[in-house]
Design an enzyme around this catalytic site. Sequence first.
Site, PDB file in Angstrom:
ATOM      1  N   CYS A 142      -0.323   2.787  -4.261  1.00 41.32           N
ATOM      2  CA  CYS A 142      -0.919   3.942  -4.644  1.00 41.32           C
ATOM      3  C   CYS A 142      -0.371   5.167  -4.144  1.00 41.32           C
ATOM      4  O   CYS A 142       0.750   5.017  -3.542  1.00 41.32           O
ATOM      5  CB  CYS A 142      -2.403   4.027  -3.756  1.00 41.32           C
ATOM      6  SG  CYS A 142      -3.797   2.930  -4.345  1.00 41.32           S
ATOM      7  N   HIS A 175       1.042  -1.205  -0.082  1.00 43.26           N
ATOM      8  CA  HIS A 175       0.104   0.017  -0.056  1.00 43.26           C
ATOM      9  C   HIS A 175       0.665   1.255  -0.006  1.00 43.26           C
ATOM     10  O   HIS A 175       1.943   1.238   0.256  1.00 43.26           O
ATOM     11  CB  HIS A 175      -0.837  -0.005   1.262  1.00 43.26           C
ATOM     12  CG  HIS A 175      -2.169  -0.987   1.086  1.00 43.26           C
ATOM     13  ND1 HIS A 175      -2.957  -0.828   0.127  1.00 43.26           N
ATOM     14  CD2 HIS A 175      -2.373  -1.987   2.081  1.00 43.26           C
ATOM     15  CE1 HIS A 175      -3.747  -1.941   0.418  1.00 43.26           C
ATOM     16  NE2 HIS A 175      -3.578  -2.425   1.426  1.00 43.26           N
TER      17      HIS A 175
END
Length: 298
Positions: free
Chosen positions: A176, A134
């Site tokens: 991301c 992430h």
Amino acid sequence: MDHIDAIPAGQGDVAPTGGRDSVDAKGEPSHSQPGQINLTEREFLSDSYKMDYPKRGTAVIINNKKFQPITGMGERTGTDVDANSMYGLLDKMGFEKIFCHDNLTAREMVRKLQEVARQDHKDSSCFVCVILTHGEEGYVFGTDDKVPIDDLVAPFKGHNCKSLAAKPKIFFIQACRGTELDSGIEVADASEMEVEMEEDETIVRRIPTEADFLMAYSVVPGYFAWRNSARGSWFIQAIVDVFTKYWDKLDLLTLMTRVNKKVAYDFESNASREYMNRKKQIPCITSMLTKDVYFKKK
């Protein structure tokens, strides 16, 4: 099903448990570093990196799938497909050492890369790092906290890792970089320097410590990066497809341009929430390379 590698918009902010000081790599000693590499005048002035060292080099894959509740991050289903695919690709490309690490904390991520940077790479042509996790702009997540990307890259800069100075250092980052969604848009078809030195005479030159990196991000700043729970992330799927076909034929930046095209043209989200359907993605390549990179077969 397609997922994103960050907290969806509106689900709250992440409260880091540590801080920059707890994972900062800048204070690490470098006294154990091997000495600088030597290049001939011809090699230094060439428009292509010297890629015929005895070894292709070392690669590191960091695959973070499960995260502690404090991060607010969900499990990254499909990431094991990415890790296995990249291992197979790097093995095919001739990397002799491929270190795979699963579910590292922020501190462990920094320490593992510091350990690799301290090794002697004088016989290696390049270095590759794959980070699957992430993220948000400027940071990627360990299982417990976020860590600045700069702290992961710092150990490999020219003054810290002299045996990789003037060699390509390539980072593939699937994470991301924000919470924006890309809805896409429909389009209709529509003077030479003379060298008088002996070829085998070595020289010493000063180069920027920040030089010779390629940072390949899965998405541009501010946006979500997509990952399929069964097939892996769009970015890694595209890398594996393009590199498998052309890694020994095209230079690195051309390969990454093909990757950009494949992600942009061939993928569109199919998510459980309607507002996240039919979204697009474009990777982002930041190059500090000073020469062309050709992975020639050994």
